[in-house]
Design a protein around this motif. Sequence first.
Motif, mmCIF file in Angstrom:
data_model
loop_
_atom_site.group_PDB
_atom_site.id
_atom_site.type_symbol
_atom_site.label_atom_id
_atom_site.label_comp_id
_atom_site.label_asym_id
_atom_site.label_seq_id
_atom_site.Cartn_x
_atom_site.Cartn_y
_atom_site.Cartn_z
ATOM 1 N N ALA A 185 39.404 99.133 -13.343
ATOM 2 C CA ALA A 185 38.665 98.827 -12.108
ATOM 3 C C ALA A 185 39.068 97.466 -11.552
ATOM 4 O O ALA A 185 39.210 97.304 -10.339
ATOM 5 N N ALA A 217 42.316 98.034 -9.738
ATOM 6 C CA ALA A 217 42.299 98.959 -8.599
ATOM 7 C C ALA A 217 41.494 98.452 -7.407
ATOM 8 O O ALA A 217 41.868 98.703 -6.259
ATOM 9 N N ILE A 218 40.402 97.753 -7.632
ATOM 10 C CA ILE A 218 39.518 97.361 -6.532
ATOM 11 C C ILE A 218 40.200 96.449 -5.505
ATOM 12 O O ILE A 218 40.074 96.692 -4.308
ATOM 13 N N ASN A 244 43.296 96.369 -4.623
ATOM 14 C CA ASN A 244 44.209 97.225 -3.855
ATOM 15 C C ASN A 244 43.450 98.109 -2.885
ATOM 16 O O ASN A 244 43.904 98.343 -1.768
ATOM 17 N N LEU A 245 42.300 98.592 -3.293
ATOM 18 C CA LEU A 245 41.473 99.408 -2.423
ATOM 19 C C LEU A 245 40.992 98.599 -1.219
ATOM 20 O O LEU A 245 41.040 99.070 -0.077
ATOM 21 N N LEU A 246 40.567 97.368 -1.448
ATOM 22 C CA LEU A 246 40.101 96.511 -0.353
ATOM 23 C C LEU A 246 41.240 96.165 0.605
ATOM 24 O O LEU A 246 41.055 96.137 1.820
ATOM 25 N N SER A 298 43.845 98.008 1.194
ATOM 26 C CA SER A 298 44.133 99.233 1.952
ATOM 27 C C SER A 298 43.130 99.413 3.076
ATOM 28 O O SER A 298 43.489 99.824 4.180
ATOM 29 N N ARG A 299 41.880 99.094 2.814
ATOM 30 C CA ARG A 299 40.858 99.225 3.856
ATOM 31 C C ARG A 299 41.101 98.226 4.996
ATOM 32 O O ARG A 299 40.962 98.566 6.168
#
Length: 159
Positions: free
Chosen positions: A25, A28-29, A31-33, A35-36
Amino acid sequence: MQTKRQEGFSLIELLIVVAIIGIIAAIAIPNLLASRRAANEASAISSLRTISSAQATYSSTVGNGVYATTLTALQGQGLIDGKLATATNSTNAKSGYLFGISATTPSQGFTAGGAPASANTGTRMFAVDESGILVSGASGGTVGTTAPTSTSGGTPIGN
């Protein structure tokens, strides 16, 4: 007499699994932010292209060579939707961005700008003027008034 064996995971094994999930986590988090934020910025670019096209249509049809001075005027002619027209404060942000128009007097030109509603929704401001050139710059200005322009050092974005 036989003893019954208990099957299952030990506490140590469960803690190791939880630690591994935590590490995944943590990787990954961010990278997720990111991407957003990239998706929000792409949406802002698309919205400014829509505003630019709407301004060209407004000027050549209803405006008789004069550009609209507000997003509401473009919405009134059906050239942009209500979500984009009301994206002027953080409550109504469109994909995390705020938009505005700054028209020159007597509205022979315009600058439309988009700025992130917060640091979490984007990192760049965008602007477009009557030339149709879309530019980007560092965030931190007032929407539609201090947005970067092609003459103020903004970086052009491919059309």
